[in-house]
Design an enzyme around this catalytic site. Structure first.
Site, PDB file in Angstrom:
ATOM      1  N   GLU A 141       0.853  -1.191   0.000  1.00  0.00           N
ATOM      2  CA  GLU A 141       0.000   0.000   0.000  1.00  0.00           C
ATOM      3  C   GLU A 141       0.888   1.239   0.000  1.00  0.00           C
ATOM      4  OE1 GLU A 141      -2.792   0.459   3.248  1.00  0.00           O
ATOM      5  OE2 GLU A 141      -3.491   2.401   2.487  1.00  0.00           O
TER       6      GLU A 141
ATOM      7  N   GLU B  22      -6.164  -5.075   8.504  1.00  0.00           N
ATOM      8  CA  GLU B  22      -5.264  -3.931   8.622  1.00  0.00           C
ATOM      9  C   GLU B  22      -4.714  -3.807  10.030  1.00  0.00           C
ATOM     10  OE1 GLU B  22      -6.048  -0.100   6.388  1.00  0.00           O
ATOM     11  OE2 GLU B  22      -7.966  -0.568   7.312  1.00  0.00           O
TER      12      GLU B  22
HETATM   13  P1  C2E Z   1      -5.124   3.839   5.764  1.00  0.00           P
HETATM   14  O1  C2E Z   1      -5.296   3.926   4.295  1.00  0.00           O
HETATM   15  O2  C2E Z   1      -6.083   2.992   6.519  1.00  0.00           O
HETATM   16  O3  C2E Z   1      -3.635   3.350   5.971  1.00  0.00           O
HETATM   17  C1  C2E Z   1      -3.205   2.538   7.034  1.00  0.00           C
HETATM   18  C2  C2E Z   1      -2.576   3.389   8.126  1.00  0.00           C
HETATM   19  O4  C2E Z   1      -2.279   2.533   9.247  1.00  0.00           O
HETATM   20  C3  C2E Z   1      -1.244   4.009   7.729  1.00  0.00           C
HETATM   21  O5  C2E Z   1      -1.124   5.231   8.455  1.00  0.00           O
HETATM   22  C4  C2E Z   1      -0.231   2.996   8.235  1.00  0.00           C
HETATM   23  O6  C2E Z   1       1.060   3.539   8.446  1.00  0.00           O
HETATM   24  C5  C2E Z   1      -0.907   2.595   9.526  1.00  0.00           C
HETATM   25  N1  C2E Z   1      -0.525   1.245   9.980  1.00  0.00           N
HETATM   26  C6  C2E Z   1      -0.171   0.174   9.245  1.00  0.00           C
HETATM   27  N2  C2E Z   1       0.067  -0.896  10.009  1.00  0.00           N
HETATM   28  C7  C2E Z   1      -0.140  -0.507  11.286  1.00  0.00           C
HETATM   29  C8  C2E Z   1      -0.053  -1.182  12.566  1.00  0.00           C
HETATM   30  O7  C2E Z   1       0.270  -2.369  12.671  1.00  0.00           O
HETATM   31  N3  C2E Z   1      -0.359  -0.425  13.651  1.00  0.00           N
HETATM   32  C9  C2E Z   1      -0.718   0.884  13.574  1.00  0.00           C
HETATM   33  N4  C2E Z   1      -0.968   1.542  14.699  1.00  0.00           N
HETATM   34  N5  C2E Z   1      -0.818   1.543  12.391  1.00  0.00           N
HETATM   35  C10 C2E Z   1      -0.530   0.849  11.274  1.00  0.00           C
HETATM   36  P2  C2E Z   1      -0.668   6.585   7.762  1.00  0.00           P
HETATM   37  O8  C2E Z   1       0.385   6.339   6.734  1.00  0.00           O
HETATM   38  O9  C2E Z   1      -0.394   7.556   8.854  1.00  0.00           O
HETATM   39  O10 C2E Z   1      -1.973   7.058   6.985  1.00  0.00           O
HETATM   40  C11 C2E Z   1      -3.138   7.397   7.664  1.00  0.00           C
HETATM   41  C12 C2E Z   1      -4.294   7.552   6.714  1.00  0.00           C
HETATM   42  O11 C2E Z   1      -4.068   8.665   5.842  1.00  0.00           O
HETATM   43  C13 C2E Z   1      -4.473   6.355   5.777  1.00  0.00           C
HETATM   44  O12 C2E Z   1      -5.172   5.327   6.423  1.00  0.00           O
HETATM   45  C14 C2E Z   1      -5.237   6.994   4.650  1.00  0.00           C
HETATM   46  O13 C2E Z   1      -6.601   7.102   4.970  1.00  0.00           O
HETATM   47  C15 C2E Z   1      -4.646   8.380   4.596  1.00  0.00           C
HETATM   48  N6  C2E Z   1      -3.611   8.415   3.527  1.00  0.00           N
HETATM   49  C16 C2E Z   1      -2.308   8.043   3.568  1.00  0.00           C
HETATM   50  N7  C2E Z   1      -1.700   8.250   2.380  1.00  0.00           N
HETATM   51  C17 C2E Z   1      -2.657   8.748   1.555  1.00  0.00           C
HETATM   52  C18 C2E Z   1      -2.666   9.178   0.178  1.00  0.00           C
HETATM   53  O14 C2E Z   1      -1.671   9.104  -0.561  1.00  0.00           O
HETATM   54  N8  C2E Z   1      -3.856   9.659  -0.313  1.00  0.00           N
HETATM   55  C19 C2E Z   1      -4.996   9.724   0.465  1.00  0.00           C
HETATM   56  N9  C2E Z   1      -6.127  10.199  -0.089  1.00  0.00           N
HETATM   57  N10 C2E Z   1      -5.025   9.331   1.739  1.00  0.00           N
HETATM   58  C20 C2E Z   1      -3.860   8.851   2.294  1.00  0.00           C
HETATM   59 MG    MG Z   2      -5.583   2.608   2.892  1.00  0.00          MG
HETATM   60 MG    MG Z   3      -7.285   1.611   6.428  1.00  0.00          MG
END
Ligand code: C2E
Ligand code: MG
Ligand code: MG
Ligand code: MG
Length: 288
Positions: A59, A236
């Site tokens: 991802e 996830e």
């Molecule tokens: P998401 O799409 O549900 O992505 C998963 C989030 O959970 C990511 O946070 C990831 O780093 C985190 N994660 C993965 N495994 C674990 C785990 O084992 N434990 C915990 N505590 N967290 C974990 P991130 O990178 O901070 O992104 C947060 C949200 O921001 C994403 O949730 C998504 O909704 C949004 N996002 C991130 N990148 C993009 C992007 O390029 N475009 C858009 N539109 N939204 C984005």
């Molecule tokens: Mg996602």
């Molecule tokens: Mg998600």
């Protein structure tokens, strides 16, 4: 008296609110330049088979280390890009990075691995997401089924604006996933209509799974739903081996989370895959 108190409270928080507003304004001012300068990056988090730990995909997650503000959380970046009507630039840049990785994966021994991007629900109203993504995969020479589009339940429910584009994405052969599934309210009818390929079970349901009868019951039900609709299930935020074990027992066989790997920048992927492969080899030698 309560009015006075209210006003007093407001005054007390005022500097904090002002600082927050200034921070937001600065992010909005800088985000487009940062996208163009390549200051924003996509990092990639592996998605694995919970049984064999085989890498099935990645991802893409946006990352931005701002020169003065430091780390900016992805939702803040997304919000700022939206506010200045540049969501297309943000998603375009992440998609370019995803396609670059997709081009490199066959040489890393993963010709069929998918790479997922996130599209936020409000984006569909700003520009034609489906046309932009179709143009991107064509330009990069990528099979659309290898690019996975993660949408949220909110987008799924917006049958008017997002609906037509989602149908186009499906018909162009992109892989569709519903992100954070179980965190909101999804319409079953829409899941069926759109032929969604994958449900990503929200981290909120996965966390501490082995201790929650309720969450295990929800996941069992989701897995049966997925089987009935031919959707694959991905858990996830898998952080512990006991969560992974419980998921395997329940019949969920795909996962993503810190237990396997944190998101990583593209140059780190090849060496991570090598180490991961060696570990896998070691595990299967022990088991055999
Ligand atoms: P998401 O799409 O549900 O992505 C998963 C989030 O959970 C990511 O946070 C990831 O780093 C985190 N994660 C993965 N495994 C674990 C785990 O084992 N434990 C915990 N505590 N967290 C974990 P991130 O990178 O901070 O992104 C947060 C949200 O921001 C994403 O949730 C998504 O909704 C949004 N996002 C991130 N990148 C993009 C992007 O390029 N475009 C858009 N539109 N939204 C984005
Ligand atoms: Mg996602
Ligand atoms: Mg998600
Ligand atoms: Mg499909």
């Amino acid at each position: 008296r309560s009015k006075e108190q209210g006003r007093g409270r407001w005054r007390k928080f005022d500097p904090m609110l002002r600082a927050a507003a200034e921070r937001q304004r600065q992010i909005e001012t800088d985000v487009l330049r940062a996208i163009e300068a390549g200051e924003l990056e996509a990092w990639f988090q592996p998605q694995v088979c919970l049984h064999t730990h085989t890498v099935l995909g990645f991802e893409a997650l946006v990352r931005w280390h701002h020169p003065t503000l430091g780390f900016i959380a992805p939702p803040e970046i997304v919000q700022a890009a939206h506010a200045i009507h540049s969501s297309d630039r943000l998603t375009g840049a992440v998609t370019d990075a995803a396609c670059t990785l997709l081009r490199a994966l066959p040489d890393m021994g993963l010709p069929n691995a998918t790479v997922a991007i996130n599209v936020s629900p409000r984006e569909f109203a700003l520009y034609s997401v489906s046309e932009m993504l179709a143009a991107k995969v064509a330009r990069h020479g990528i099979r659309p089924n290898l690019l996975e589009i993660e949408i949220t339940e909110e987008a799924l429910l917006d049958t008017v604006i997002a609906g037509a584009q989602l149908k186009q994405l499906e018909q162009s052969g992109f892989t569709l996933a519903v992100d954070d599934f179980g965190a909101g309210h999804s319409s079953l009818t829409r899941l069926i209509d759109l032929k969604v390929d994958r449900l990503k079970i929200d981290r909120g349901i996965i966390s501490g799974l082995e201790r929650s009868d309720r969450n295990r019951a929800i996941i069992s039900a989701l897995i049966r739903l997925g089987e009935a609709l031919s959707m694959s299930m991905l858990a996830e935020g898998v952080e512990t081996e006991s969560e992974a074990e419980t998921l395997r027992t329940l019949g969920c066989w795909m996962g993503q989370g810190y237990l396997f790997a944190r998101p990583m920048p593209m140059p780190r992927i090849a060496s991570w895959l090598r180490e991961h492969g060696e570990k896998q080899g070691a595990v299967s030698r022990v088991v055999a």
